[in-house]
Design a protein around this motif. Structure first.
Motif, mmCIF file in Angstrom:
data_model
loop_
_atom_site.group_PDB
_atom_site.id
_atom_site.type_symbol
_atom_site.label_atom_id
_atom_site.label_comp_id
_atom_site.label_asym_id
_atom_site.label_seq_id
_atom_site.Cartn_x
_atom_site.Cartn_y
_atom_site.Cartn_z
ATOM 1 N N ALA A 203 -68.075 34.395 52.349
ATOM 2 C CA ALA A 203 -67.517 34.556 50.999
ATOM 3 C C ALA A 203 -68.367 35.501 50.158
ATOM 4 C CB ALA A 203 -67.392 33.205 50.311
ATOM 5 N N VAL A 204 -69.683 35.424 50.314
ATOM 6 C CA VAL A 204 -70.579 36.343 49.591
ATOM 7 C C VAL A 204 -70.274 37.784 49.988
ATOM 8 C CG1 VAL A 204 -72.972 37.105 49.368
ATOM 9 C CG2 VAL A 204 -72.427 34.671 49.252
ATOM 10 N N HIS A 205 -70.093 38.031 51.274
ATOM 11 C CA HIS A 205 -69.793 39.385 51.741
ATOM 12 C C HIS A 205 -68.406 39.826 51.290
ATOM 13 C CE1 HIS A 205 -73.168 40.450 54.493
ATOM 14 N NE2 HIS A 205 -73.391 39.155 54.371
ATOM 15 N N ARG A 206 -67.444 38.924 51.320
ATOM 16 C CA ARG A 206 -66.096 39.281 50.869
ATOM 17 C C ARG A 206 -66.120 39.700 49.404
ATOM 18 N NH1 ARG A 206 -63.546 34.993 52.459
ATOM 19 N NH2 ARG A 206 -63.775 33.862 50.492
ATOM 20 N N TYR B 14 -68.674 40.892 47.768
ATOM 21 C CA TYR B 14 -69.430 42.154 47.714
ATOM 22 C C TYR B 14 -68.525 43.334 48.060
ATOM 23 C CZ TYR B 14 -72.829 45.640 49.411
ATOM 24 O OH TYR B 14 -73.543 46.787 49.649
ATOM 25 N N LEU B 15 -67.737 43.189 49.118
ATOM 26 C CA LEU B 15 -66.834 44.248 49.542
ATOM 27 C C LEU B 15 -65.719 44.460 48.525
ATOM 28 C CD1 LEU B 15 -66.648 43.196 53.282
ATOM 29 C CD2 LEU B 15 -67.684 45.289 52.417
ATOM 30 N N GLU B 16 -65.225 43.381 47.963
ATOM 31 C CA GLU B 16 -64.185 43.491 46.949
ATOM 32 C C GLU B 16 -64.680 44.307 45.757
ATOM 33 O OE1 GLU B 16 -60.562 42.699 44.773
ATOM 34 O OE2 GLU B 16 -61.107 42.753 46.894
ATOM 35 N N LYS B 17 -65.890 44.058 45.312
ATOM 36 C CA LYS B 17 -66.453 44.806 44.189
ATOM 37 C C LYS B 17 -66.606 46.284 44.533
ATOM 38 C CE LYS B 17 -70.200 44.648 40.781
ATOM 39 N NZ LYS B 17 -70.534 46.085 40.813
ATOM 40 N N ALA B 18 -67.043 46.569 45.767
ATOM 41 C CA ALA B 18 -67.221 47.967 46.186
ATOM 42 C C ALA B 18 -65.902 48.720 46.139
ATOM 43 C CB ALA B 18 -67.809 48.011 47.593
ATOM 44 N N GLY C 166 -57.625 36.278 47.140
ATOM 45 C CA GLY C 166 -58.569 36.478 46.052
ATOM 46 C C GLY C 166 -59.329 37.785 46.139
ATOM 47 N N ALA C 167 -58.937 38.649 47.059
ATOM 48 C CA ALA C 167 -59.602 39.952 47.224
ATOM 49 C C ALA C 167 -58.530 41.044 47.260
ATOM 50 C CB ALA C 167 -60.450 39.969 48.485
#
Length: 224
Positions: free
Chosen positions: A148-151, A153-157, A191-192
């Motif tokens: 979830a942390v990586h998801r 992070y990628l969503e923000k990028a 959510g992404a």
């Protein structure tokens, strides 16, 4: 002549995509996973000692590892530089995502796959209930939180730029495709919305569609 040693439902699908984006001539040697173990056939060891896919041969060169193959193809066959940014900062993002895909994200997704199968064959029948409970517990207590942390992070990028290296599509997006398709398959992209939009746009590219036609059935492509 380029030859891609292609294993079904594997990382080699993105190398097919890279080749189609470059529009260079190539041929495919096809291999099928064992339907019970899901492992690559022993025949791949005759091409590379590790028996993994993708493996690419180009005349006397034999090259493994998706990131290394993508970099080689871009440097050798992308004469117009269409798949690598020219801007200094975009190029650093490009390099980062090429390494992040397998160095940071895929290990978590591989663990997700392994833990989810602990209660299934080929795990011995008598220990499946305990193994399955351990797998579910590890996922809930730790692994799903890390993913979830990586998801996020990628969503923000991808909220900041439409493609991973910036404003333009690049080979970094090709490298990121397999882990993101795996993420979508194993955890979903609920959510992404930026990630889901990226995946939709990536899979709509004509070269991606041509690669699917060349590679044959690819389960992750439809996991949306």
């Amino acid at each position: 002549m380029i030859t891609l040693h292609h294993l079904n439902n594997s990382r080699s699908q993105r190398i097919l995509w890279m080749l189609e984006e470059l529009e260079v001539p190539y041929q495919i040697e096809r291999y099928q996973r064992d339907p019970h173990t899901m492992l690559a056939p022993e025949a791949l060891r005759r091409v590379h000692p590790l028996g993994k896919s993708p493996v690419l041969t180009d005349d006397d060169l034999t090259l493994a590892e998706s990131g290394a193959i993508i970099e080689y193809l871009q440097e050798t066959y992308d004469a117009q530089g269409l798949l690598k940014p020219t801007d200094h900062f975009a190029r650093q993002h490009y390099r980062y995502w090429l390494h992040y895909a397998e160095g940071s994200l895929m290990p978590l997704l591989l663990m997700k796959l392994i833990f989810s199968r602990l209660g299934k064959p080929p795990v011995p029948l008598l220990v499946r209930p305990v193994a399955g409970a351990i797998g579910k517990g590890m996922q809930k207590a730790w692994l799903d939180k890390q993913i979830a942390v990586h998801r996020d992070y990628l969503e923000k990028a991808l909220q900041e730029n439409p493609w991973f290296a910036g404003r333009e599509f690049s080979a970094a997006d090709i490298q990121m495709s397999f882990p993101l398709e795996a993420l979508n398959s194993r955890s979903g992209l609920e959510g992404a919305p930026a990630l889901a939009d990226w995946l939709k746009r990536a899979q709509a590219r004509p070269a991606y569609q041509r690669a699917l036609a060349q590679g044959g059935p690819y389960e992750l492509a439809g996991a949306q």
